[in-house]
Structure formats: structure tokens, C-alpha cells
Design a protein around this motif. Structure first.
Motif, PDB file in Angstrom:
ATOM      1  N   ASN A 249       0.070  -1.074  -0.503  1.00  7.87           N
ATOM      2  CA  ASN A 249       0.064  -0.271   0.124  1.00  7.87           C
ATOM      3  C   ASN A 249       0.914   0.962   0.023  1.00  7.87           C
ATOM      4  O   ASN A 249       0.973   1.897  -0.791  1.00  7.87           O
ATOM      5  CB  ASN A 249      -0.790  -0.169   1.565  1.00  7.87           C
ATOM      6  CG  ASN A 249      -2.578  -0.795   1.328  1.00  7.87           C
ATOM      7  OD1 ASN A 249      -1.902  -1.965   0.113  1.00  7.87           O
ATOM      8  ND2 ASN A 249      -2.687  -0.988   2.183  1.00  7.87           N
ATOM      9  N   ASN A 253       2.032   3.641  -3.648  1.00  6.81           N
ATOM     10  CA  ASN A 253       1.493   5.184  -3.674  1.00  6.81           C
ATOM     11  C   ASN A 253       2.992   6.254  -3.694  1.00  6.81           C
ATOM     12  O   ASN A 253       2.700   6.926  -4.790  1.00  6.81           O
ATOM     13  CB  ASN A 253       1.463   5.757  -2.058  1.00  6.81           C
ATOM     14  CG  ASN A 253      -0.100   5.605  -1.452  1.00  6.81           C
ATOM     15  OD1 ASN A 253      -0.957   4.999  -2.110  1.00  6.81           O
ATOM     16  ND2 ASN A 253      -0.414   5.047   0.050  1.00  6.81           N
ATOM     17  N   GLN A 256       3.310   5.319  -7.651  1.00  3.48           N
ATOM     18  CA  GLN A 256       2.302   6.593  -7.937  1.00  3.48           C
ATOM     19  C   GLN A 256       2.076   8.213  -8.381  1.00  3.48           C
ATOM     20  O   GLN A 256       1.250   8.300  -9.045  1.00  3.48           O
ATOM     21  CB  GLN A 256       0.652   5.750  -7.649  1.00  3.48           C
ATOM     22  CG  GLN A 256      -0.270   5.344  -7.969  1.00  3.48           C
ATOM     23  CD  GLN A 256      -1.172   4.553  -7.226  1.00  3.48           C
ATOM     24  OE1 GLN A 256      -1.295   4.922  -5.706  1.00  3.48           O
ATOM     25  NE2 GLN A 256      -1.795   3.678  -7.291  1.00  3.48           N
ATOM     26  N   ARG A 315      -6.007  11.402  -5.826  1.00  3.35           N
ATOM     27  CA  ARG A 315      -6.386  10.716  -7.142  1.00  3.35           C
ATOM     28  C   ARG A 315      -7.425  10.304  -7.871  1.00  3.35           C
ATOM     29  O   ARG A 315      -7.925   9.567  -6.982  1.00  3.35           O
ATOM     30  CB  ARG A 315      -5.115   9.073  -6.340  1.00  3.35           C
ATOM     31  CG  ARG A 315      -3.569   9.273  -6.283  1.00  3.35           C
ATOM     32  CD  ARG A 315      -3.101   8.080  -6.817  1.00  3.35           C
ATOM     33  NE  ARG A 315      -4.014   6.447  -5.615  1.00  3.35           N
ATOM     34  CZ  ARG A 315      -4.499   5.629  -6.416  1.00  3.35           C
ATOM     35  NH1 ARG A 315      -4.844   5.983  -7.645  1.00  3.35           N
ATOM     36  NH2 ARG A 315      -4.483   4.858  -5.867  1.00  3.35           N
ATOM     37  N   GLY A 322      -5.736   3.186   1.093  1.00  3.29           N
ATOM     38  CA  GLY A 322      -4.539   2.406   1.208  1.00  3.29           C
ATOM     39  C   GLY A 322      -3.575   2.726   2.380  1.00  3.29           C
ATOM     40  O   GLY A 322      -3.888   2.522   3.047  1.00  3.29           O
TER      41      GLY A 322
HETATM   42 MG   LIG Z   1      -3.191   4.489  -2.141  1.00  2.00          MG
END
Ligand SMILES: [Mg+2]
Ligand SMILES: Nc1ncnc2c1ncn2[C@@H]1O[C@H](COP(=O)(O)OP(=O)(O)OP(=O)(O)O)[C@@H](O)[C@H]1O
Length: 362
Positions: A249, A253, A256, A315, A322
Motif C-alpha cells: 500500500n 503510493n 503512483q 487520486r 491504502g
Molecule cells: Mg494508495
């Protein structure tokens, strides 16, 4: 009153058990003793510091060297709150400092230092964990409320579909079923893991390497994942799957945040041990620290306080679950996740106690 057992306790090991940093200086202001909290606080090894002039062994003290010398000469100590000790190129360390003249033998000084942000950290830890507990209960309650009628809605749509197989309205029942399934997935994530944790000895690095491989498979060529491990970390008793989930998780992130930018990016996976570390009011002898660092855009300051709360996301496809799930899983292992972030450097640190057996005894 007599404490016969005390005679057998070596004073050095007692001082090493303190969370307060203790340093003894001899009459030439050379380091005569340094406990393990000082080693951690000033990132110095006792072997290196022993016998050296204080300002050389611990450059943090250069600025107060003259004051220490006066204290020694006058035989009078001092107390200073929020004293800022700085080594060039580093953030200052704020401590509450007590300096007392002592006989070592020979005149000397005893320095006791308690980091100030440590006070704040400890109370913040507790507050943070309590807040997570409350929001988790709220979420679980809500998730159950949503889940129950959801089964009914999906079932009814299926019945409709079976009743009118050729209906022109079939596309509507499909939408109901698809959206109900999507919502069920979300609700299941909100409820968190429904299995009891399977606790077993786990090699932290084996787990991180597993996560790194998954990450490398997902990452574009522009993103480099590097490692910086402390091989001395002993095995930890944990649920391997849950650790992987928490790490994924957080690392996803990071990925991303880097995916969103044009230039290349870097993720560093780092492990270290920390001694005498407090998590949620509980002091631990030894704690494993896993850092996940990325050089992405960072977390906006306005979001920082809330990122561990559920449903907080920036997002478009994010559910904002997460981080709260990662925090919950790590918390279930007696640990804590923390974050610091500025543009170009975001670090999530997972702290996991390595002395859970000791904790159970107390
Ligand atoms: Mg996340
Ligand atoms: N490494 C990071 N760099 C920048 N922002 C981050 C980073 N990690 C988390 N964030 C911010 O924190 C928010 C919350 O993260 P969290 O993982 O809880 O939810 P999410 O990623 O949005 O959704 P999901 O439930 O799919 O994980 C993100 O939307 C993002 O804005």
C-alpha cells in the motif's frame, strides 16, 4: 531499605536502559562515558567518542563548549530547556539539558538530555493511534451497514434478469450488478482483513524483497527502486501476508506519485534498527525501521495531517484506504507508520517492535 539485587546490576547496563541521553565528561572535557540513548541521539559510536574532546567527538556541543568549561571551573551546573544542538549541515536537535558537576573520580560533568520533540512524538503517537481506532470502528460500522442491503440489491437485480431474460432493460440490471460488485469490493477493503493473523518468524528483508519484485514489475523504466538494508535486523514475529499488504500500500503510493511526473524517479527501500524507541507509550528495546522514500512531488501540507484517515485521497481512482489499512495492519503488530514529506523527498517509516516477547512479559 536494602536492595541486594541492585548490587548485581552493572551501572552501565542501567544507564543504557534509559531513554535519556547521558554523557560524562572528565576535567579536560573529554568523553568519559556515553550511554546508548546518546549514541542514537547524536549518531555517534561510543568506541569512537570515548576519550575524545567533547566538541570533536560530538560537534553538536561546539557552541556550548565554553559554557561547559565554566560550569566545570565554577563547580556549578545549569539546566536549559529546549537547547538546540546543531552539527553543521544537519537539522538541530532540541533537548532539555541538565548539566551537573560530579566526581568521576576527578572533577567532571554529567550531561542529561531528553529530546524535546520526543515528548511531542510520544504524545502524538498515542493521539494518532487513538484517532485511528475511532475512525476504524466508524468505518467498520458503516461498511457493515452498506454490505447488508447490498446483497439484497444485487440478488433482486439477478432475479429481475432471470425473470425477463430478453428484456431491453437488461443493460440496466447489468449496471446494478456491476456497481453492486464494485461497492462490495470497496466495503470489503473498508472492513479490512477478515482472517486472524498467522504469526510466525519472518525475515523482514525477504518480505521487502518480495514487495520490491512486485513493484519493479509494475514500475516503468523511468523509475529506479534501490535498497539500503541493515543486515543485522533479526527475524520478527509477524503475519507475512499482512506485512506485504502494508508495504505494498505504501510503496504503490510512492510509485503512483512518481508515475505522475515527466522526469525519472527513485524509490529507496531502507532498513535500520532503532534502540530504546517508544511506540504508543510503550518503550521497546529494539525496533526495526523500514523507510520507503521517494523523490516525487511530496504530499501537500494541507493533506499531511489527514493522510492516514480513511477516504482521504487526491487520486481520481483512489479510495483513500491504502494508508489507513497499512497503519491498521502495522498497528496490529504493535508498530506504527509515520510520514515526513517535502517536495522531492517523501519518507514513510514503518516501526516494528522486535522485542514483542519482552512486551508480553510486562
Ligand atoms: Mg494508495
Ligand atoms: N508517496 C507519496 N507521495 C505523494 N503523495 C502521497 C504519497 N503517499 C500517499 N500520498 C497521498 O495520500 C493520499 C492517500 O493515500 P492512500 O494510499 O490512503 O489512498 P489512495 O492511494 O488515494 O487510494 P487507494 O485506496 O487506492 O490506496 C493519496 O491520494 C496521495 O494524495
Amino acid at each position: 531499605m536494602k536492595f541486594p539485587g541492585l548490587k548485581r546490576v552493572a551501572p552501565a547496563s542501567v544507564l543504557d536502559g534509559l531513554s535519556t541521553a547521558v554523557i560524562a565528561l572528565d576535567q579536560s572535557l573529554r568523553v568519559a562515558y556515553l550511554n546508548s540513548a546518546s549514541e542514537t541521539l547524536f549518531s555517534v559510536s561510543r568506541k569512537h567518542a570515548f576519550g575524545l574532546p567533547v566538541a570533536q567527538a560530538l560537534p553538536h556541543f561546539s557552541a556550548i563548549e565554553a559554557r561547559l568549561r565554566r560550569a566545570l571551573e565554577n563547580g556549578s551546573g545549569f539546566i536549559e530547556r529546549e537547547l538546540r544542538l546543531r552539527r553543521s549541515g544537519e537539522e538541530p536537535i532540541a533537548v532539555d539539558c541538565t548539566v551537573t558537576p560530579v566526581t568521576l573520580p576527578g572533577p567532571g560533568l554529567l550531561l542529561e538530555m531528553l529530546p524535546v520533540d520526543r515528548h511531542m512524538r510520544i504524545s502524538r503517537d498515542e493521539l494518532l493511534l487513538a484517532q485511528h481506532e475511532v475512525s476504524r470502528e466508524l468505518i467498520r460500522g458503516m461498511a457493515h451497514e452498506i454490505k447488508n442491503p447490498l446483497g439484497g440489491i444485487r440478488g433482486a437485480a439477478q432475479l429481475l434478469e432471470a425473470e425477463f431474460p430478453d428484456s431491453e432493460h437488461r443493460e440496466y440490471t447489468r449496471v446494478i450488478i456491476r456497481e453492486a460488485d464494485r461497492l462490495k469490493n470497496l466495503v470489503n477493503r473498508m472492513l479490512g482483513p477478515n482472517k486472524l493473523p498467522q504469526m510466525a518468524p519472518v525475515n523482514v528483508h525477504e518480505v521487502i524483497e518480495h514487495v520490491r519484485q512486485l513493484l519493479e514489475a509494475e514500475a516503468s523504466d523511468k523509475i529506479a527502486v534501490t535498497r539500503d538494508y541493515d543486515p543485522s535486523i533479526p527475524e520478527i514475529v509477524a503475519d507475512r501476508e499482512q506485512l506485504i499488504q502494508a508495504l505494498l500500500n505504501i510503496t504503490r503510493n510512492a510509485l503512483q506519485s512518481l508515475d505522475g511526473q515527466d522526469q525519472s524517479g527513485k524509490i529507496v527501500l531502507r532498513t535500520r534498527t532503532r534502540r530504546q524507541f517508544t511506540i504508543g507509550g510503550q518503550r521497546h528495546r529494539l525496533v526495526a525501521q523500514i523507510d520507503i522514500e521517494d523523490d516525487g512531488p511530496g504530499i501537500p501540507e494541507s493533506l499531511m495531517e489527514r493522510i492516514f484517515f480513511p477516504m482521504v485521497t487526491t487520486r481520481a481512482e483512489g479510495t483513500g484506504l491504502g494508508l489507513p489499512i497499512a497503519q491498521y495492519l502495522i498497528h496490529a503488530h504493535g508498530g506504527l507508520v509515520e510520514c515526513t514529506s517535502r517536495s522531492g523527498c517523501t519518507v514513510f517509516s514503518i516501526f516494528l517492535p522486535l522485542d514483542l516477547d519482552d512486551r508480553r512479559k510486562t
